[in-house]
Design a protein around this motif. Structure first.
Motif, PDB file in Angstrom:
ATOM      1  N   ALA A  24     -43.709  21.545 118.761  1.00  0.00           N
ATOM      2  CA  ALA A  24     -43.297  21.781 117.371  1.00  0.00           C
ATOM      3  C   ALA A  24     -42.428  20.646 116.837  1.00  0.00           C
ATOM      4  O   ALA A  24     -41.878  20.757 115.765  1.00  0.00           O
ATOM      5  N   THR A  25     -42.303  19.563 117.591  1.00  0.00           N
ATOM      6  CA  THR A  25     -41.415  18.478 117.177  1.00  0.00           C
ATOM      7  C   THR A  25     -42.179  17.338 116.509  1.00  0.00           C
ATOM      8  O   THR A  25     -43.362  17.134 116.755  1.00  0.00           O
ATOM      9  N   CYS A  26     -41.445  16.608 115.669  1.00  0.00           N
ATOM     10  CA  CYS A  26     -41.930  15.375 115.046  1.00  0.00           C
ATOM     11  C   CYS A  26     -40.974  14.258 115.428  1.00  0.00           C
ATOM     12  O   CYS A  26     -39.759  14.457 115.433  1.00  0.00           O
ATOM     13  N   GLU A  27     -41.527  13.115 115.750  1.00  0.00           N
ATOM     14  CA  GLU A  27     -40.695  11.942 115.987  1.00  0.00           C
ATOM     15  C   GLU A  27     -40.884  11.004 114.808  1.00  0.00           C
ATOM     16  O   GLU A  27     -41.989  10.843 114.301  1.00  0.00           O
ATOM     17  N   ILE A  28     -39.792  10.407 114.355  1.00  0.00           N
ATOM     18  CA  ILE A  28     -39.809   9.647 113.118  1.00  0.00           C
ATOM     19  C   ILE A  28     -39.445   8.193 113.395  1.00  0.00           C
ATOM     20  O   ILE A  28     -38.441   7.906 114.043  1.00  0.00           O
ATOM     21  N   PHE A  29     -40.280   7.303 112.901  1.00  0.00           N
ATOM     22  CA  PHE A  29     -40.080   5.870 113.026  1.00  0.00           C
ATOM     23  C   PHE A  29     -40.010   5.284 111.627  1.00  0.00           C
ATOM     24  O   PHE A  29     -40.548   5.858 110.680  1.00  0.00           O
TER      25      PHE A  29
ATOM     26  N   LEU B 167     -47.674  18.173 104.222  1.00  0.00           N
ATOM     27  CA  LEU B 167     -48.321  19.422 104.591  1.00  0.00           C
ATOM     28  C   LEU B 167     -48.879  19.335 106.007  1.00  0.00           C
ATOM     29  O   LEU B 167     -49.465  18.326 106.390  1.00  0.00           O
ATOM     30  N   PHE B 168     -48.703  20.409 106.772  1.00  0.00           N
ATOM     31  CA  PHE B 168     -49.306  20.566 108.091  1.00  0.00           C
ATOM     32  C   PHE B 168     -50.436  21.575 107.920  1.00  0.00           C
ATOM     33  O   PHE B 168     -50.200  22.706 107.497  1.00  0.00           O
ATOM     34  N   ILE B 169     -51.653  21.171 108.271  1.00  0.00           N
ATOM     35  CA  ILE B 169     -52.826  21.997 107.990  1.00  0.00           C
ATOM     36  C   ILE B 169     -53.659  22.175 109.252  1.00  0.00           C
ATOM     37  O   ILE B 169     -53.982  21.197 109.932  1.00  0.00           O
ATOM     38  N   GLY B 170     -54.018  23.433 109.546  1.00  0.00           N
ATOM     39  CA  GLY B 170     -54.956  23.730 110.615  1.00  0.00           C
ATOM     40  C   GLY B 170     -54.406  23.515 112.007  1.00  0.00           C
ATOM     41  O   GLY B 170     -53.216  23.603 112.252  1.00  0.00           O
ATOM     42  N   GLY B 171     -55.301  23.221 112.926  1.00  0.00           N
ATOM     43  CA  GLY B 171     -54.947  23.051 114.320  1.00  0.00           C
ATOM     44  C   GLY B 171     -54.875  24.385 115.048  1.00  0.00           C
ATOM     45  O   GLY B 171     -55.219  25.434 114.493  1.00  0.00           O
ATOM     46  N   THR B 172     -54.442  24.330 116.279  1.00  0.00           N
ATOM     47  CA  THR B 172     -54.268  25.545 117.066  1.00  0.00           C
ATOM     48  C   THR B 172     -52.818  25.664 117.500  1.00  0.00           C
ATOM     49  O   THR B 172     -52.117  24.672 117.652  1.00  0.00           O
ATOM     50  N   GLY B 173     -52.393  26.900 117.673  1.00  0.00           N
ATOM     51  CA  GLY B 173     -51.027  27.182 118.090  1.00  0.00           C
ATOM     52  C   GLY B 173     -51.005  27.735 119.500  1.00  0.00           C
ATOM     53  O   GLY B 173     -51.901  27.481 120.302  1.00  0.00           O
ATOM     54  N   ALA B 174     -49.967  28.526 119.781  1.00  0.00           N
ATOM     55  CA  ALA B 174     -49.813  29.138 121.096  1.00  0.00           C
ATOM     56  C   ALA B 174     -51.052  29.969 121.426  1.00  0.00           C
ATOM     57  O   ALA B 174     -51.647  30.589 120.544  1.00  0.00           O
TER      58      ALA B 174
ATOM     59  N   ARG C  96     -46.975  12.660 124.247  1.00  0.00           N
ATOM     60  CA  ARG C  96     -47.794  13.678 123.587  1.00  0.00           C
ATOM     61  C   ARG C  96     -49.216  13.184 123.404  1.00  0.00           C
ATOM     62  O   ARG C  96     -49.453  12.000 123.198  1.00  0.00           O
ATOM     63  N   ALA C  97     -50.152  14.109 123.467  1.00  0.00           N
ATOM     64  CA  ALA C  97     -51.567  13.847 123.195  1.00  0.00           C
ATOM     65  C   ALA C  97     -52.003  14.773 122.068  1.00  0.00           C
ATOM     66  O   ALA C  97     -51.389  15.819 121.841  1.00  0.00           O
ATOM     67  N   ARG C  98     -53.081  14.384 121.374  1.00  0.00           N
ATOM     68  CA  ARG C  98     -53.643  15.190 120.285  1.00  0.00           C
ATOM     69  C   ARG C  98     -52.618  15.491 119.189  1.00  0.00           C
ATOM     70  O   ARG C  98     -52.653  16.529 118.551  1.00  0.00           O
ATOM     71  N   ALA C  99     -51.680  14.568 118.988  1.00  0.00           N
ATOM     72  CA  ALA C  99     -50.690  14.695 117.912  1.00  0.00           C
ATOM     73  C   ALA C  99     -51.304  14.175 116.616  1.00  0.00           C
ATOM     74  O   ALA C  99     -52.338  13.517 116.627  1.00  0.00           O
ATOM     75  N   SER C 100     -50.645  14.456 115.501  1.00  0.00           N
ATOM     76  CA  SER C 100     -51.057  13.919 114.207  1.00  0.00           C
ATOM     77  C   SER C 100     -50.038  12.899 113.739  1.00  0.00           C
ATOM     78  O   SER C 100     -48.849  13.003 114.046  1.00  0.00           O
ATOM     79  N   VAL C 101     -50.516  11.927 112.975  1.00  0.00           N
ATOM     80  CA  VAL C 101     -49.666  10.846 112.481  1.00  0.00           C
ATOM     81  C   VAL C 101     -49.864  10.717 110.979  1.00  0.00           C
ATOM     82  O   VAL C 101     -50.988  10.799 110.487  1.00  0.00           O
ATOM     83  N   ALA C 102     -48.753  10.534 110.261  1.00  0.00           N
ATOM     84  CA  ALA C 102     -48.833  10.307 108.814  1.00  0.00           C
ATOM     85  C   ALA C 102     -47.714   9.378 108.388  1.00  0.00           C
ATOM     86  O   ALA C 102     -46.638   9.373 108.991  1.00  0.00           O
ATOM     87  N   THR C 103     -47.972   8.582 107.368  1.00  0.00           N
ATOM     88  CA  THR C 103     -46.896   7.813 106.743  1.00  0.00           C
ATOM     89  C   THR C 103     -46.319   8.676 105.635  1.00  0.00           C
ATOM     90  O   THR C 103     -47.041   9.401 104.947  1.00  0.00           O
ATOM     91  N   PHE C 104     -45.008   8.586 105.502  1.00  0.00           N
ATOM     92  CA  PHE C 104     -44.276   9.443 104.579  1.00  0.00           C
ATOM     93  C   PHE C 104     -43.165   8.595 103.997  1.00  0.00           C
ATOM     94  O   PHE C 104     -42.155   8.370 104.653  1.00  0.00           O
ATOM     95  N   GLY C 105     -43.379   8.053 102.789  1.00  0.00           N
ATOM     96  CA  GLY C 105     -42.419   7.086 102.258  1.00  0.00           C
ATOM     97  C   GLY C 105     -42.448   5.851 103.143  1.00  0.00           C
ATOM     98  O   GLY C 105     -43.512   5.313 103.424  1.00  0.00           O
ATOM     99  N   ASP C 106     -41.288   5.414 103.635  1.00  0.00           N
ATOM    100  CA  ASP C 106     -41.253   4.259 104.541  1.00  0.00           C
ATOM    101  C   ASP C 106     -41.149   4.703 105.997  1.00  0.00           C
ATOM    102  O   ASP C 106     -40.799   3.911 106.863  1.00  0.00           O
ATOM    103  N   GLU C 107     -41.468   5.962 106.271  1.00  0.00           N
ATOM    104  CA  GLU C 107     -41.396   6.485 107.628  1.00  0.00           C
ATOM    105  C   GLU C 107     -42.781   6.789 108.185  1.00  0.00           C
ATOM    106  O   GLU C 107     -43.723   7.024 107.437  1.00  0.00           O
ATOM    107  N   ILE C 108     -42.867   6.771 109.493  1.00  0.00           N
ATOM    108  CA  ILE C 108     -44.075   7.165 110.214  1.00  0.00           C
ATOM    109  C   ILE C 108     -43.698   8.396 111.020  1.00  0.00           C
ATOM    110  O   ILE C 108     -42.764   8.361 111.815  1.00  0.00           O
ATOM    111  N   LEU C 109     -44.392   9.506 110.789  1.00  0.00           N
ATOM    112  CA  LEU C 109     -44.127  10.748 111.517  1.00  0.00           C
ATOM    113  C   LEU C 109     -45.252  10.994 112.508  1.00  0.00           C
ATOM    114  O   LEU C 109     -46.429  10.877 112.160  1.00  0.00           O
ATOM    115  N   ILE C 110     -44.883  11.328 113.730  1.00  0.00           N
ATOM    116  CA  ILE C 110     -45.821  11.693 114.785  1.00  0.00           C
ATOM    117  C   ILE C 110     -45.447  13.115 115.176  1.00  0.00           C
ATOM    118  O   ILE C 110     -44.351  13.351 115.694  1.00  0.00           O
ATOM    119  N   CYS C 111     -46.328  14.067 114.894  1.00  0.00           N
ATOM    120  CA  CYS C 111     -45.971  15.477 114.997  1.00  0.00           C
ATOM    121  C   CYS C 111     -46.941  16.270 115.857  1.00  0.00           C
ATOM    122  O   CYS C 111     -48.141  16.029 115.854  1.00  0.00           O
TER     123      CYS C 111
END
Length: 105
Positions: A45-50, A84-91, A16-31
């Motif tokens: 529309a998927t998130c991968e969790i590490f 929270l997921f904020i902004g960006g562009t969709g379909a 994936r390109a132009r994804a967003s990344v956030a830490t969430f507790g002890d997890e890293i989400l790439i969405c």
């Protein structure tokens, strides 16, 4: 800085390109973002969790879905346990006005 740095690679299940990344507790989400075909296939529309594991991350084999696909968005982790997921562009490359919330299972 001196000394050795340990490193190892982990791989996303979906490139994936132009994804967003956030830490969430002890997890890293790439969405979100776009896949290898780019906007031709639309945003993801998927998130991968590490999990954070020392200085590297390790895949915990879990994928979650955002309420709607987004690319170029921001993610904010709140103390309440929501993300929270904020902004960006969709379909159709149309800006997304909705703010969506995710709560970890």
């Amino acid at each position: 800085f001196t000394g050795e740095v340990e490193s190892r690679s982990v791989f996303l299940q979906t490139a994936r390109a132009r994804a967003s990344v956030a830490t969430f507790g002890d997890e890293i989400l790439i969405c979100g973002g776009v896949g290898v075909v780019g906007m031709a296939e639309g945003p993801l529309a998927t998130c991968e969790i590490f999990t954070q594991d020392g200085i590297a991350a390790s895949m915990i084999g879990r994928q979650e879905s955002m309420p709607r696909p987004r690319v170029g968005h921001q993610m904010v982790a709140l103390e309440t346990g929501n993300l929270l997921f904020i902004g960006g562009t969709g379909a159709g490359d149309i800006p997304v006005a909705e703010i969506d919330a995710y709560t970890a299972p």
